[in-house]
Design an enzyme around this catalytic site. Sequence first.
Site, PDB file in Angstrom:
ATOM      1  N   SER A 257     -51.381  93.867  55.324  1.00 11.57           N
ATOM      2  CA  SER A 257     -50.064  93.907  54.701  1.00 11.57           C
ATOM      3  C   SER A 257     -49.020  93.165  55.518  1.00 11.57           C
ATOM      4  O   SER A 257     -48.961  93.288  56.740  1.00 11.57           O
ATOM      5  CB  SER A 257     -49.624  95.369  54.519  1.00 11.57           C
ATOM      6  OG  SER A 257     -48.317  95.429  53.988  1.00 11.57           O
ATOM      7  N   ASP A 258     -48.189  92.410  54.815  1.00 11.72           N
ATOM      8  CA  ASP A 258     -47.023  91.808  55.434  1.00 11.72           C
ATOM      9  C   ASP A 258     -46.052  92.930  55.795  1.00 11.72           C
ATOM     10  O   ASP A 258     -46.171  94.046  55.294  1.00 11.72           O
ATOM     11  CB  ASP A 258     -46.382  90.830  54.435  1.00 11.72           C
ATOM     12  CG  ASP A 258     -45.273  89.995  55.058  1.00 11.72           C
ATOM     13  OD1 ASP A 258     -45.221  89.922  56.291  1.00 11.72           O
ATOM     14  OD2 ASP A 258     -44.471  89.437  54.300  1.00 11.72           O
ATOM     15  N   LYS A 259     -45.098  92.646  56.672  1.00  5.95           N
ATOM     16  CA  LYS A 259     -44.129  93.669  57.072  1.00  5.95           C
ATOM     17  C   LYS A 259     -42.823  93.534  56.312  1.00  5.95           C
ATOM     18  O   LYS A 259     -42.440  94.420  55.548  1.00  5.95           O
ATOM     19  CB  LYS A 259     -43.861  93.589  58.583  1.00  5.95           C
ATOM     20  CG  LYS A 259     -42.815  94.624  59.067  1.00  5.95           C
ATOM     21  CD  LYS A 259     -42.427  94.390  60.509  1.00  5.95           C
ATOM     22  CE  LYS A 259     -41.546  93.170  60.680  1.00  5.95           C
ATOM     23  NZ  LYS A 259     -40.175  93.336  60.089  1.00  5.95           N
ATOM     24  N   ILE A 428     -49.780  92.337  59.226  1.00 11.18           N
ATOM     25  CA  ILE A 428     -49.850  90.909  59.532  1.00 11.18           C
ATOM     26  C   ILE A 428     -48.461  90.333  59.291  1.00 11.18           C
ATOM     27  O   ILE A 428     -48.033  90.203  58.142  1.00 11.18           O
ATOM     28  CB  ILE A 428     -50.878  90.172  58.640  1.00 11.18           C
ATOM     29  CG1 ILE A 428     -52.224  90.918  58.617  1.00 11.18           C
ATOM     30  CG2 ILE A 428     -51.058  88.752  59.106  1.00 11.18           C
ATOM     31  CD1 ILE A 428     -52.947  90.952  59.934  1.00 11.18           C
ATOM     32  N   SER A 504     -51.520  92.120  50.986  1.00 19.28           N
ATOM     33  CA  SER A 504     -50.343  92.575  50.264  1.00 19.28           C
ATOM     34  C   SER A 504     -49.101  91.900  50.827  1.00 19.28           C
ATOM     35  O   SER A 504     -48.853  91.934  52.033  1.00 19.28           O
ATOM     36  CB  SER A 504     -50.198  94.095  50.393  1.00 19.28           C
ATOM     37  OG  SER A 504     -48.990  94.534  49.808  1.00 19.28           O
TER      38      SER A 504
END
Length: 509
Positions: A257-259, A428, A504
């Site tokens: 997942s992106d932050k 990520i 995501s």
Amino acid sequence: MIEAAAIISAIINHWDDFAIIIALLLFNACIEMWQDRKASNALAALKKGLAPTATVLRDGKFTTIPASQLVPGDIVKVRLGQIVPADLRFTGGDYASIDQAALTGESLPVTKKIGDEAYSGSIVKKGEMTGVVIATGSHTFFGKTAKLVASAGGESHAQKAMFKIGNFLIVVAVILAAIMVVFRVYNDYVSHTFGVTTALNILQFVLVLLVASIPVAMPTVFSITLALGALNISKKKAIVSKLSSIEEMAGVDILCSDKTGTLTKNKLTLGETTLINAKDLQDVIFIGALASNKDDNDSIDNAVISALKDQDRLKDWVVDKFIPFDPVSKKIEAHLHNKTSNEKLWVVKGAPQVIAKLSNNSDVQNKVKDTTAQLAKRGYRALGVAESKDEGKTRIVLGVLSMFDPPRDDSKKTIEECKREGISVKMITGDDTAIAIETAKKLGMGTKIYNASQVFPKDLDPNNVPDDLAKLIAGADGFARVFPEHKYAIVKTLQKQGYIVTVSTTPQL
């Protein structure tokens, strides 16, 4: 094999079998085509709404054209609110503040000056500059990411399972049919009864064996099931571009997942305030709000103003002069007077090290420096605030404000649900490692987060990651400071290790 069975049915005039088999094949094809067309239309509508335009210099004057018509070498002008239409290198203008969170994961807009690059898809938050187009389409920073993602896909596990089952049954059916045909032909040849009628009977028996052995309806049943799933998911505002993705999502082992904007709100919020010479937290926030311009819709200014409990206090002051943020001075300054008492007040906010230098007191400077360092370790942004009541002759440093991008309200619950379902979540992000770790703590995620630029070699081949790095990727809770090739390498490596991986991310719209 199913099509071969249909042809054999036609040859021996078994038109009822032929009709049933053809109907199943057509129905399955129509289901797939209908779902693909539906998804394509929805995605096309989204792309149409997002398609940016560009203000480009053509024939000696600036005109607006679709961004898709840009070519390297074009001179483009970008300003507040516009989407950067291609990768640019700035050649003119004072500065531009650009939000590139969707591409790099940085939660704060980045200040650009002449010589800096701007990425396609990022959003101009402040300023106006001109630049030369250096890359378009798949050659842009964003385009490379999309290209890598597209090449990372593969055959779904459901398709693999269906092929295995189908191939096994086909092999069995063919072997049985071959044995039967050889035995029957040999028998009829020995008895001298082999002829056209016998051959047709053999063909009919082969047809029965093939239709009985091969699951003719399996693809159709599978497509209908997934189509119903896609219909149900569409009611929750999700677009299914490939039917096989539904089954694939159901078997996910790892969620990368992106932050920024995915786990977090991508909206700066004021954190704890460190007092230097002020007596009250709200006094520091009030001075910071006076040194803000609400009309600019700047994320930092909005965060400071929103944190002020008594908004009416701002109405008592009139701005005489406002000096906007300058990337060189790294501060904002405002000169004001009070409507009632006519008291004059100069306020300033900016980079803590800049604000600290306004004071001649070494203790104040050291305290600001230490506070900023502590906040940086926790991934917080720092902002210094100072005031002057004698028209700038003496500046009093009031305090240091901290800022962070808070987690989304549903992120922690979602991560907990993923863990209960046996899904490992890895962060990520392109943001700093300290910020990633602090966010992970708030969300109850693991904090074994590595700086991608330090663990990935510069000459990295994303398709052939060394074994020691592959083990580190599998055991890590996430990576910070990642670039497109890092994301691709992470996903590809996990897939090679047998994991079903999903990525995501929330686009910056």
